[in-house]
Design an enzyme around this catalytic site. Structure first.
Site: not given
Length: 429
Positions: A13, A41
């Protein structure tokens, strides 16, 4: 021209999506080489927001996408993702996406085992997404996996499912979970075959041709070094190797395939799910970082744990991950904080460490040793050159370089792909 691998330098992340998107616009091919659909993503292109979990990010830029043999592929999830982005106007077909014919398939029973095990762990949960990635990798290593190429040989599938179900139904029954019937799985695979096989090929051959033609290849990593099954905070890790060295084996290219390794790190730290997190904040500052940074997982929607930048952890990721340059993201989240802290070591049972030990007990006992720095009152959001940054922000970045022993080659100052300060072009090696 250099080929570039992009990997996370923390626990995932870190903003790989934006950086990969920025690099993909300059690459010819984008390759996924490990993981599955357990990491996501978010890419913003014009007025469209794409959320990708399995598809290579370069597809949104019209580049050839390749899913390598190191990826475990859930065919239902793949087709669903293709349908979703196609509905947004992005054309994805066998002309733009190729998948290794020796990639392992994730079947419904893998997810069932994943979830049943996690439930059985009670308070000792690892924090898996429950999508079957780990059990699929187990089958691969145990040599009982069903691979994409097997879909082209329906006469062999029945016997392979017998072996698979002998193992998995025994486990499921022991965990008190529902078992699977062979015929239903066989029918599902036979129905999927004509939808999946048009994408399949020995991608190592295509990648060899691409390399010899001098085209730029971008290797897109999933998760991050500290989730690596060997080098991460074991057992709170993913089920694959996430370091840059995996790009070669996970795509069918030799170790010379990667010329430059770019590691992605946030200007602070976050983690989703369970596991050690020495710099985690439980106060208002931690809440502030989470709110400003919109720290919720793309795949799970879970709120991320937040803390100060851990230079010890990132330095370790740099060394074991082969990282040659850092892309530092979300610097703007720190705007306005009067004081910033960077972890420079750990206190563990009275000893000082400049590394995170392999022992889970030692990791859990690690207490951060902090170095404090003055924050900045000006804004870094949208900065596109060093001249746009407050002096203290530059000092903060320089200190991170010193402590992690790697240069910051790219700085991201907002989710907008153009709000990027490029120090060194990764494609120039």
């Amino acid at each position: 021209m250099a080929n570039v691998a992009v990997i996370g330098a923390q626990w995932g992340d870190e903003g790989k999506g934006k950086v990969v998107d920025w690099l993909a616009s300059r690459a010819d091919v984008v390759v996924r080489f490990q993981g599955g659909h357990n990491a996501g993503h978010t890419l913003v292109v014009g007025d469209q927001t794409y959320k990708l979990s399995l598809l290579p990010s370069g597809l949104v830029r019209g580049k050839l996408g390749i899913i390598g043999n190191g990826v475990v592929v859930d065919p239902e999830a793949l087709l669903s993702e293709i349908a979703r982005v196609s509905a947004q106007g992005l054309a994805v077909g066998p002309e733009t996406l190729r998948i290794a014919d020796n990639a392992t398939l994730i079947l419904p029973l893998h997810g069932a085992i994943d979830r049943a095990r996690e439930q059985a762990r009670g308070d000792s949960k690892i924090g898996t997404t429950g999508r079957g990635i780990g059990p699929a990798y187990e089958d691969k290593v145990a040599r009982r996996a069903i691979r994409i190429a097997d879909l082209a040989e329906p006469e062999t599938l029945s016997a392979k499912l017998d072996e698979l179900l002998l193992h998995h139904n025994t486990l499921l029954a022991g965990l008190g979970a529902e078992t699977f019937e062979k015929q239903a799985l066989l029918d599902q695979l036979l129905a999927l075959a004509p939808k999946i096989l048009p994408y399949a090929e020995p991608v190592w051959e295509r990648l060899d041709e691409i390399k010899r033609a001098g085209q730029r290849i971008l290797f897109e990593g999933a998760q991050a070094v500290m989730l690596d099954v060997d080098h991460g905070t074991y057992p709170f890790v993913t089920s694959s190797n996430t370091i840059a060295a995996t790009a070669a084996g996970g795509s069918g290219m030799g170790p010379s395939a990667v010329d430059f390794v770019l590691g992605i790190a946030k200007a602070y730290s976050t983690r989703v799910g369970s596991g050690p997190f020495p710099t985690e904040l439980f106060d208002e500052t931690g809440e502030l970082l989470g709110d400003r940074g919109h720290e919720f997982g793309t795949v799970t929607g879970r709120r991320r744990r937040c803390g100060w930048f851990d230079a010890v952890l990132v330095r370790q990721a740099v060394k074991v991950g082969g990282i040659q340059g850092l892309a530092l993201t979300k610097l703007d989240v720190l705007d306005g904080l009067p004081e910033l802290k960077i972890c420079t070591g750990y206190q563990i049972n009275g000893e000082t460490f400049r590394r995170l030990p392999a022992s889970p007990a030692a990791q859990a006992a690690a207490k951060p040793v902090y170095e404090s720095m003055e924050g900045w009152s000006g804004s870094t959001q949208g900065a596109r050159s060093w001249a746009d940054l407050p002096a203290q922000a530059i000092k903060y970045v320089r200190r991170i370089e010193e402590l992690t022993e790697v240069p910051v080659t790219l700085l991201s100052t907002s989710p907008d792909r153009d709000d990027t300060i490029l120090v060194k072009d990764p494609f120039e090696g």
